[in-house]
Design a protein around this motif. Structure first.
Motif, PDB file in Angstrom:
ATOM      1  N   LEU A   1       0.830  -1.210   0.000  1.00  0.00           N
ATOM      2  CA  LEU A   1       0.000   0.000   0.000  1.00  0.00           C
ATOM      3  C   LEU A   1       0.864   1.259   0.000  1.00  0.00           C
ATOM      4  O   LEU A   1       0.565   2.230  -0.703  1.00  0.00           O
ATOM      5  N   ASP A   2       1.925   1.270   0.811  1.00  0.00           N
ATOM      6  CA  ASP A   2       2.823   2.434   0.865  1.00  0.00           C
ATOM      7  C   ASP A   2       3.427   2.722  -0.506  1.00  0.00           C
ATOM      8  O   ASP A   2       3.556   3.883  -0.904  1.00  0.00           O
ATOM      9  N   LYS A   3       3.811   1.674  -1.195  1.00  0.00           N
ATOM     10  CA  LYS A   3       4.416   1.833  -2.514  1.00  0.00           C
ATOM     11  C   LYS A   3       3.383   2.327  -3.535  1.00  0.00           C
ATOM     12  O   LYS A   3       3.667   3.164  -4.382  1.00  0.00           O
ATOM     13  N   MET A   4       2.161   1.786  -3.434  1.00  0.00           N
ATOM     14  CA  MET A   4       1.114   2.126  -4.390  1.00  0.00           C
ATOM     15  C   MET A   4       0.599   3.553  -4.180  1.00  0.00           C
ATOM     16  O   MET A   4       0.452   4.311  -5.138  1.00  0.00           O
ATOM     17  N   ASP A   5       0.312   3.914  -2.931  1.00  0.00           N
ATOM     18  CA  ASP A   5      -0.231   5.248  -2.639  1.00  0.00           C
ATOM     19  C   ASP A   5      -0.137   5.511  -1.153  1.00  0.00           C
ATOM     20  O   ASP A   5      -1.057   5.158  -0.396  1.00  0.00           O
ATOM     21  N   PRO A   6       0.930   6.130  -0.697  1.00  0.00           N
ATOM     22  CA  PRO A   6       1.126   6.359   0.740  1.00  0.00           C
ATOM     23  C   PRO A   6       0.188   7.423   1.330  1.00  0.00           C
ATOM     24  O   PRO A   6       0.201   7.661   2.530  1.00  0.00           O
ATOM     25  N   SER A   7      -0.640   8.057   0.516  1.00  0.00           N
ATOM     26  CA  SER A   7      -1.490   9.143   1.021  1.00  0.00           C
ATOM     27  C   SER A   7      -2.571   8.645   1.986  1.00  0.00           C
ATOM     28  O   SER A   7      -3.206   9.458   2.662  1.00  0.00           O
ATOM     29  N   TYR A   8      -2.782   7.316   2.101  1.00  0.00           N
ATOM     30  CA  TYR A   8      -3.781   6.809   3.027  1.00  0.00           C
ATOM     31  C   TYR A   8      -3.352   7.018   4.485  1.00  0.00           C
ATOM     32  O   TYR A   8      -4.172   7.063   5.386  1.00  0.00           O
ATOM     33  N   ARG A   9      -2.043   7.174   4.709  1.00  0.00           N
ATOM     34  CA  ARG A   9      -1.550   7.396   6.074  1.00  0.00           C
ATOM     35  C   ARG A   9      -1.809   8.843   6.465  1.00  0.00           C
ATOM     36  O   ARG A   9      -1.689   9.743   5.656  1.00  0.00           O
TER      37      ARG A   9
END
Length: 150
Positions: free
Chosen positions: A141-149
């Protein structure tokens, strides 16, 4: 975790219930069932859900869906992932069996128990169930799109 994924909900809608057909289904262990009472608006049903779950970690809500419980978020998530794969396998196998349960190859109970014990109790991956799996998923998930954090 709770979901209404078609494969799991489909299994929750058939009399035969969940079948431990493949190694994927053996890894998650025994399941429990809760009868359908419509949309839950009675807080008293919470007690019934807990009682029906008992010492299991997976509860099929008949005609509704499924939920998983675990010692950690990662364990509950990993159980849900494995359960959804297992119910997909069951759905495909049942279709291939042409509606006849006698056409399904059911493994021996001791084989099912051995697989469950290796995965759940002997820490097959070297860590408690789900820990390494969640770490991999979070890195993805971090690699794909870290904006969720936050």
């Amino acid at each position: 975790m709770h979901c209404h994924e078609p494969s799991a909900t489909g299994v929750a809608c058939v009399k035969q219930g969940y079948l431990e057909l493949a190694q994927t289904s053996h890894q998650i262990g025994p399941v429990a069932y809760h009868d359908y009472h419509g949309i839950v608006v009675d807080r008293g049903e919470q007690k019934s859900l807990v009682e029906d779950l008992g010492d299991k970690k997976i509860l099929f809500l008949k005609n509704h869906g499924v939920f998983t419980a675990g010692e950690s978020v990662s364990s509950a998530r990993c159980l849900m992932y494995q359960l959804l794969k297992a119910t997909e396998i069951q759905s495909h196998a049942s279709a291939c069996a042409l509606g006849n349960e006698d056409n399904l190859v059911l493994p021996a109970a001791d084989t099912v128990e051995k697989t469950f014990d290796v995965v759940q109790h002997k820490q097959f991956s070297g860590a408690p169930y789900g820990v390494k799996e969640l770490s991999v998923y979070m890195r993805w998930l971090d690699k794909m799109d870290p904006s969720y954090r936050l």
